[in-house]
Scaffold this active site. Structure first.
Site, PDB file in Angstrom:
ATOM      1  N   GLU A   1       9.481  -9.363   1.408  1.00 20.00           N
ATOM      2  CA  GLU A   1       9.800  -8.819   0.082  1.00 20.00           C
ATOM      3  C   GLU A   1      10.786  -9.730  -0.657  1.00 20.00           C
ATOM      4  OE1 GLU A   1      10.917  -4.716   0.626  1.00 20.00           O
ATOM      5  OE2 GLU A   1       8.886  -4.165   1.275  1.00 20.00           O
TER       6      GLU A   1
ATOM      7  N   GLU B   1       2.119  -4.567   4.631  1.00 18.12           N
ATOM      8  CA  GLU B   1       3.008  -3.552   5.202  1.00 18.12           C
ATOM      9  C   GLU B   1       2.807  -2.280   4.388  1.00 18.12           C
ATOM     10  OE1 GLU B   1       7.279  -4.505   5.828  1.00 18.12           O
ATOM     11  OE2 GLU B   1       7.658  -2.572   4.842  1.00 18.12           O
TER      12      GLU B   1
END
Length: 573
Positions: free
Chosen positions: A233, A352
């Protein structure tokens, strides 16, 4: 019939009672009325509710095109993840050496296993000796054939269930011992390993690849097959580490990593996936576009992350809310639009994903009700051109498939059935659900969710060719449907159209076990509670045989699989 969502209602009443502006007498009166209504409502926790044949039925007609398929997903479509905090807290080795954990993991093969997440950007490889060649010449570890006397007994998780507790991140190390265990584990249970490298190791603005090179050297010397990511991220790093890596710089970092991989024969065929951005808001989409403009040519897959809700504020009704589930289609649309513009040939992965961010929602993300989000996500992702979906997580936190006591949770059994029954070939489905219509477009070229007229359908149906390697030994040409009934107080009555109407059907209906109802951590298959036989053995998942020309009946708020063994689908031959 009004159905109370107890978790939601009681939580709101408690807040009402705490409000100083509200009379305590009034709050207690509301509490009393709620308790009476709750006990009289036939709430889903009552097992008899699922077998109540007097409930009204919602009709749905299903047409499946069996002459040709929409697309094929990766054979590892349903994949899995573990968090690096298992290394940080010293839990990894006993977990991977547990025979019970190995049995549960092997049941979900083939799959990718991603070791990544927030903590990956604080992980440093630190071998116990400087001489890598000497380390690599040691005996090969095979943890799946360890003598029981050498195995480490699992004594539970040594940290809290929520992986984000504390939210203070600092660097920690991984030795070659943990690395050997990870590679031995993935090999023996049938997984392909993906490892996320630390992107915050930097010289000024540039990625410092020296630690990655050290790990690559050891990995090559050991002969391990590993696939790679870089950073987790990256558009969200400032909130965790007060540091930033912009999209263009990250793209250059990926090009540098690809150069390292290409320079070694051991990694020329390794997958490089990224950038693992967060859910697609406008800033995220701009970040992804700029990244792909630099790095698309060195990538094998584009990865992004998706969760529906915040685990701290999630309530029971969120998990069966059709409009909330439909959010995923819009998010896939947004990601695919950017990929189509910048890197149309690259596959897209959910790198994810789970129900709720922040480690999941306590007593919800690990219960039966979480299966609605999970199964609908698998269906939508396959229909809308995603190739891999990586479930966060196999173990640890509230959204795990396996509990801290190594017991399989409801989403584990759902995933196991999916693996056994659902093949990689996706079929076109059209469902007419009363006034609600859902149509999946057959155009494979348009990778958008705009081609789907959903109207927040409460009966949702997906179809694939049946897994040709199913333990149930279904013949070629078989078709598997998976169906969700989101109606709170109506049974779903699904009628198959065309020639499939006259075929026999194998039914695999999942319902919660026990008085907890939707929040149960146990599940029944066709009325039989699912449990492991022993640490080495999973139970056989057998069907209920239905005659031909049968309406497929499902209780309210349930889901399941239906296999048509003699479908003779041309697309599945």
């Amino acid at each position: 019939m009004f159905i109370w969502s107890r978790y939601d209602v009681w939580k709101k009443i408690f807040r009402l009672y705490q409000n100083p502006r509200v009379s305590k007498t009034l709050a207690l009166l509301v509490l009393l009325v709620t308790a009476v209504c709750d006990s009289a409502s036939g709430y889903h926790g009552n097992k008899s509710y699922y077998g109540n044949k007097s409930l009204e039925k919602s009709q749905a007609k299903v047409e499946i095109l069996t002459d040709s398929s929409l697309r094929d997903v990766d054979r590892r479509f349903l994949s899995l993840a573990l968090g690096p905090k298992l290394i940080q807290h010293g839990t990894l080795l006993p977990l991977l050496r547990s025979e019970r954990f190995q049995t549960l993991a092997a049941g979900l093969a083939p799959a990718f296993l991603r070791l990544g997440g927030t903590a990956e950007d604080f992980l440093i490889f630190q071998p116990t000796q400087e001489d890598i060649s000497k380390l690599a010449s040691g005996p090969e570890l095979d943890i799946c054939t360890l003598n029981k006397n050498e195995s480490t007994k699992w004594e539970g998780l040594g940290i809290g269930a929520n992986e984000t507790e504390g939210k203070v991140f600092k660097n920690f190390t991984m030795s070659e011992v943990e690395w050997d265990h990870l590679n031995s584990f993935t090999r023996c249970v049938g997984y392909d390993f993906i490892f996320g490298l630390n992107v915050l190791l930097r010289n000024g603005s540039l990625w410092d690849s020296s630690n990655a090179q050290l790990l690559l050297n050891y990995t090559a010397a050991r002969g391990f097959k590993v696939n790679w990511e870089l950073g987790n991220e990256p558009n969200h790093l400032q909130k965790l580490s007060n540091r930033t890596v912009n999209a263009t710089t990250l793209g250059q970092d990926f090009r540098k990593l690809r150069s390292l991989l290409s320079s070694s024969p051991a990694f020329k065929n390794s997958i490089l996936a990224g950038p693992d951005t967060t859910r697609p808001k406008n800033k995220t989409l701009r970040f992804l576009q700029r990244f792909l403009q630099v790095a698309a040519s060195v990538l094998d897959a584009v990865t992004w992350h998706q969760y529906y809700i915040d685990g701290r504020t999630a309530v029971l009704d969120n998990f069966t809310d059709p409009t909330l589930l439909d959010m995923l289609a819009r998010q896939i649309t947004a990601i695919n639009r950017v990929v189509n513009m910048t890197a149309p040939s690259l596959p897209v992965w959910l790198g994810e994903t789970s129900s709720a961010w922040g480690g999941g929602a306590p007593e919800l993300s690990d219960s039966f009700v979480a299966g609605f989000m999970w199964l609908d996500k698998l269906g939508l992702a396959a229909q809308l051109s995603l190739d891999v979906v990586m479930r966060q997580s196999l173990f640890e936190a509230n959204y795990a498939l396996i509990s801290k006591d190594l017991d399989p949770l409801p989403d584990y059994w759902l995933s196991l059935l999916y693996k056994q029954l659902v093949g990689s070939r996706v079929l076109k489905v059209q469902v007419t659900d009363g006034s609600e219509v859902r149509v999946t477009n057959s155009s494979e070229e348009q990778r958008t969710a705009g081609e789907m007229d959903r109207k927040s359908a409460r009966i949702r149906v997906y179809a694939h060719c049946t897994n040709p390697n199913s333990p149930q030994r279904y013949q070629n040409g078989s078709v598997t449907l998976y169906v969700l009934n989101l109606h709170q107080d109506h049974r779903a009555a699904v009628r198959l159209g065309g020639h499939l109407a006259f075929k026999k059907v194998d039914k695999y209906l999942l319902t919660p076990h026990g008085e907890e109802g939707l929040t149960s951590r146990h599940v029944e298959l066709n009325g039989r509670k699912l449990v492991m036989v022993d640490d080495r053995t999973l139970p056989e998942l057998g069907p209920q045989k239905l005659p031909s020309n049968t309406t497929l009946l499902m209780p309210p708020l349930t889901f399941g699989f239906f296999v048509i063994p003699d479908a003779q689908a041309t697309a599945c031959m």
